[in-house]
Design an enzyme around this catalytic site. Sequence first.
Site, PDB file in Angstrom:
ATOM      1  N   CYS A  75       0.672  -1.303  -0.214  1.00  0.00           N
ATOM      2  CA  CYS A  75      -0.318   0.006   0.222  1.00  0.00           C
ATOM      3  C   CYS A  75       0.383   1.592   0.216  1.00  0.00           C
ATOM      4  O   CYS A  75       0.663   2.501  -0.360  1.00  0.00           O
ATOM      5  CB  CYS A  75      -1.334  -0.212   1.263  1.00  0.00           C
ATOM      6  SG  CYS A  75      -2.015  -1.413   0.906  1.00  0.00           S
ATOM      7  N   HIS A 133      -9.403   3.726  -1.336  1.00  0.00           N
ATOM      8  CA  HIS A 133      -7.555   3.336  -1.466  1.00  0.00           C
ATOM      9  C   HIS A 133      -7.259   2.188  -2.351  1.00  0.00           C
ATOM     10  O   HIS A 133      -6.811   1.248  -2.930  1.00  0.00           O
ATOM     11  CB  HIS A 133      -7.588   2.423   0.430  1.00  0.00           C
ATOM     12  CG  HIS A 133      -6.196   2.249   0.383  1.00  0.00           C
ATOM     13  ND1 HIS A 133      -5.471   2.333  -0.149  1.00  0.00           N
ATOM     14  CD2 HIS A 133      -5.512   1.509   0.785  1.00  0.00           C
ATOM     15  CE1 HIS A 133      -4.097   2.451  -0.103  1.00  0.00           C
ATOM     16  NE2 HIS A 133      -4.070   1.188   0.635  1.00  0.00           N
TER      17      HIS A 133
END
Lengths: 139, 385
Positions: free
Chosen positions: B84, B334
């Site tokens: 991420c 996200h």
Amino acid sequence: MTVPAWYDTFTDAIAAGEPQCLACAACGDASLPPRQVCPACGSTELTAEPLSGRGTILSFTEISVTTPKFHGETPYTVVMSELDEGVVLSGQLREATAADVAIGEPVVLDTETRADGPALITFRPADAEATDTGDRDDA
Amino acid sequence: MPATIASGASTTYGDHAESSSRELFGEVALEALDSAGLTPTDLDAVYVGNFMGDLIEDQGHMGPLLADAIGAPETASVRFESACASGGATFRQAVLAIESGAADAVLAGGVELMSLADIEHVTDALANAADEMYENEQGLTFPGIYALMARRYMHEFDVSREDLAAVSVKNHANAVANPLAQFQRELTVEEVVESKPIATPLALYDACPVSDGASAVVVVSEAFAAARDLDPVASVLGTGQSSDALALHDRGSISRTPAAARAAQEAYREAGVTVNDVDVAEVHDCFTIAEVMALEALGAYDPGAGARGAVDGETAVDGSFPVNPSGGLLGKGHPVGATGIGQLVELTKQLRGVHPNQVTDAAVALAHNVGGSGASATVTILGGV
């Protein structure tokens, strides 16, 4: 999936009642296999040493949304435990649910086989009376 | 050679299941190049942040694919993957290429398509950021690992679920004004706490959604910007990056993120600023607990005090330390590989005074991007130009 040989060796030893970790000859730090270098001091003098298989719960979670591998098995609880020798690892809780356990309570390491892959690491509550010693020295 | 951001662009974050990585990436890359007044052939490199294209789109080797898609097939191209933190790591590599003198103009973009897969397969793909044998094969999921951190944190510091929920309430409220955000609805503390459990003590609205999207910035040297008469949107004051053991159990503490703290210290040092100089921050709030730990890693709050930021309103847009005015990962969304770049696009708007949730007189802006449960971390500090 392809199960690495070290993992089978690690879980086979637990199943045989003779769990092992790695211990550093230079600083004494205990770690999980496989490693070539001590994570605490950088020494390469690591040897296999016995694990008691007894530890205390550092944290736990009851999982309701999972991956295809564990489809249909939710909810289940994973506990992270610090064993007496200092190594920390996670496994699924057996013989209890999340509602029955708390941080600091004693657990015992075990494994169970699965039809579709590598053995699962498990913990069950120890018979001994719970004591709240879950705060780690290095935390 | 100091680096500046010539321009930035971002898609909306949310459902782009009818699109593809090459279309989403192409859209933002071409928009960013156009607004900078540059063409693809001006680029010395195309850097791409992407995490799960191999698993969701069955597509690896995204560097050349996406460079070709924007009309720069011969330009050196690389995909960077740090889970991420892929976006933040990609940007940092672009900055290092500029600062070293090896490049004058680099496109740093990120893209992720996640909604093509069902929730169990997305959960499986995200789990690749964790230790396969010791975490995933034991039934841990990504939310599960953050749940272990959250429960331990709540145990050590006497923080409640309601305290954590305040982070989600704040960030969802911020997202409403942001046209790029996936969520456009405010939540109450009660709604967060009583949402569907995913990994106790964390529930659905403690977690960021599954998102598609792309973001891109054009990073250039100050000399190149001057020679081409560009009008940069931000200067890069400092960057930092650090790592930690991949598996949560191999770290000294499961209620802190030391890699992010190290990255922050490096970025502060390079920028010549302290946390007190930061006017606005976009931090990696993949879960409510993650924003709390981020605030502590950045040095804005002492360990155990980070939850006070949202509870007391200090991290609100008009607070003393505004955090995630974009809506953050929780509210804005996200799309993993794009997130770290998208944070920078948001901050360039703050520095130019044109953000929909504008922080008054924002002159120094910070982005904090984390991969896995804290094994990868980047911190970027931008200044106005």
